[in-house]
Design a protein around this motif. Structure first.
Motif, short mmCIF file in Angstrom:
data_model
loop_
_atom_site.label_atom_id
_atom_site.label_comp_id
_atom_site.label_asym_id
_atom_site.label_seq_id
_atom_site.Cartn_x
_atom_site.Cartn_y
_atom_site.Cartn_z
N THR A 126 -27.32 8.58 110.18
CA THR A 126 -28.30 8.08 109.39
C THR A 126 -28.89 6.53 109.51
OG1 THR A 126 -27.70 7.76 107.36
CG2 THR A 126 -28.02 9.72 107.65
N LYS A 127 -29.65 6.14 108.94
CA LYS A 127 -30.29 4.83 109.00
C LYS A 127 -28.95 3.63 108.47
CE LYS A 127 -35.27 5.80 108.80
NZ LYS A 127 -36.05 5.41 108.62
N GLN A 128 -28.53 4.69 107.20
CA GLN A 128 -27.34 3.76 106.89
C GLN A 128 -25.90 3.99 106.63
OE1 GLN A 128 -29.83 5.82 105.23
NE2 GLN A 128 -30.76 4.55 103.93
N ASP A 129 -26.05 4.82 108.15
CA ASP A 129 -24.02 5.91 107.81
C ASP A 129 -24.35 6.71 109.42
OD1 ASP A 129 -23.71 4.77 105.13
OD2 ASP A 129 -24.60 6.63 104.54
N VAL A 130 -22.32 6.69 108.69
CA VAL A 130 -22.16 6.97 110.39
C VAL A 130 -21.11 8.51 109.92
CG1 VAL A 130 -21.33 8.00 112.61
CG2 VAL A 130 -22.60 5.74 112.50
N ILE A 131 -21.80 9.35 109.99
CA ILE A 131 -21.01 10.47 108.72
C ILE A 131 -19.78 11.68 109.78
CG2 ILE A 131 -20.93 12.08 106.90
CD1 ILE A 131 -23.46 11.07 106.41
N LYS A 132 -18.75 11.63 109.97
CA LYS A 132 -18.14 13.11 110.71
C LYS A 132 -18.01 13.69 109.54
CE LYS A 132 -17.07 9.50 114.18
NZ LYS A 132 -16.21 9.10 115.46
N GLY A 133 -17.43 14.79 110.53
CA GLY A 133 -16.94 15.88 110.41
C GLY A 133 -16.84 17.08 110.05
N ASN A 134 -16.02 18.50 109.60
CA ASN A 134 -16.29 19.42 110.59
C ASN A 134 -17.04 20.70 110.14
OD1 ASN A 134 -13.26 18.01 111.93
ND2 ASN A 134 -12.54 18.38 109.59
N GLY A 135 -18.09 20.33 110.05
CA GLY A 135 -19.15 21.54 109.87
C GLY A 135 -20.28 20.67 109.63
N PHE A 136 -21.48 21.49 109.04
CA PHE A 136 -22.25 20.73 109.28
C PHE A 136 -23.17 22.14 108.71
CE2 PHE A 136 -27.49 20.06 110.27
CZ PHE A 136 -26.85 18.60 109.59
N VAL B 226 -17.82 23.73 113.65
CA VAL B 226 -16.83 22.39 114.64
C VAL B 226 -17.16 20.74 114.22
CG1 VAL B 226 -16.82 24.44 116.29
CG2 VAL B 226 -18.41 22.61 116.18
N PRO B 227 -17.09 20.06 114.80
CA PRO B 227 -16.81 18.79 114.58
C PRO B 227 -17.92 17.98 114.66
CG PRO B 227 -14.39 18.72 115.47
CD PRO B 227 -15.31 20.18 115.70
N VAL B 228 -18.97 17.22 113.79
CA VAL B 228 -20.34 16.92 114.17
C VAL B 228 -19.93 15.33 113.52
CG1 VAL B 228 -21.43 18.85 113.19
CG2 VAL B 228 -20.67 17.22 111.58
N THR B 229 -20.67 14.71 114.60
CA THR B 229 -21.12 14.00 114.18
C THR B 229 -22.79 13.51 113.68
OG1 THR B 229 -19.82 12.31 115.36
CG2 THR B 229 -21.25 10.81 114.76
N GLU C 130 -16.69 18.89 105.24
CA GLU C 130 -15.23 18.46 105.52
C GLU C 130 -15.41 17.30 105.99
OE1 GLU C 130 -12.59 21.00 107.26
OE2 GLU C 130 -13.59 22.83 106.79
N VAL C 131 -16.20 16.23 105.06
CA VAL C 131 -16.37 14.40 105.72
C VAL C 131 -15.00 14.20 105.77
CG1 VAL C 131 -17.79 12.54 105.22
CG2 VAL C 131 -18.35 14.67 104.44
N THR C 132 -15.29 13.18 106.82
CA THR C 132 -13.88 12.64 107.67
C THR C 132 -13.66 11.06 107.80
OG1 THR C 132 -14.48 13.19 110.15
CG2 THR C 132 -12.48 14.03 108.32
N GLY C 133 -15.54 10.87 107.87
CA GLY C 133 -15.85 9.53 108.03
C GLY C 133 -16.57 8.95 106.50
#
Length: 184
Positions: free
Chosen positions: A152-162, A146-149, A175-178
């Protein structure tokens, strides 16, 4: 009473006795279930503060408002309807935190299903947010589709799984979207 009537009464008595003897069986499990519906928990715990230790060192601390114990089922599980807060301590006593609105632990498969506002904050500041996350205790592996955010210290990564190991050293957002910054 004549001899024939005595013999008939004796035969009837023997038949009834033998029938009763053979109709009895080991119904201990059925007796245990008297008054317990299969849909009801066998136990309820409230205001849980459970500490896991290994060699005298606290490795985890589980807090929950309510736990329902369904270990009386064919596929036993524990349900945390009041949500959980779990503090996990590594070998250097650094604390990571896991929070969810609801959790269910399947005893036979060692699978934990976290649901609703799942937030994991690692000791080094990484934060994972999702609506559902599974943890395989045997493989020490976290995963969801399911979608995740993932922050990290450098990035905000959004995707549809982890997918990740429990220490987040092998974390992968699927499935990175960020937007991600890359070192050249």
């Amino acid at each position: 009473m004549n001899k024939k009537n005595k013999y008939n009464i004796f035969i009837v008595t023997v038949i009834i006795t033998v029938t009763m003897f053979f109709s009895c069986s080991d119904n201990f499990k059925q007796v245990q279930k008297i008054g317990v519906s299969e849909n009801e928990p066998i136990g309820i715990a409230e205001h849980i503060n459970l500490k896991y230790t290994d060699s005298g060192r606290v490795t985890a601390n589980l807090l929950s408002a309510k736990m329902l114990d369904y270990s009386n089922r064919d596929f036993p599980f524990n349900e945390f309807t009041g949500g959980i807060t779990l503090y996990v301590y590594d070998e250097e006593n650094r604390k990571s935190t896991i929070v969810s609105d609801y959790a269910i632990v399947y005893n036979n498969t060692d699978l934990i299903d976290l649901q609703g506002n799942v937030i994991i904050t690692t000791h080094d500041g990484n934060v994972l947010k999702t609506e559902q996350l599974y943890y395989d205790q045997k493989k020490e592996w976290l995963f969801t589709n399911v979608p995740v955010t993932f922050t990290t210290k450098q990035d905000v990564i959004k995707g549809n799984g982890f997918d990740s190991n429990q220490k987040f050293t092998n974390a992968e957002v699927l499935e990175v979207t960020g937007i991600i910054s890359l070192d050249e």
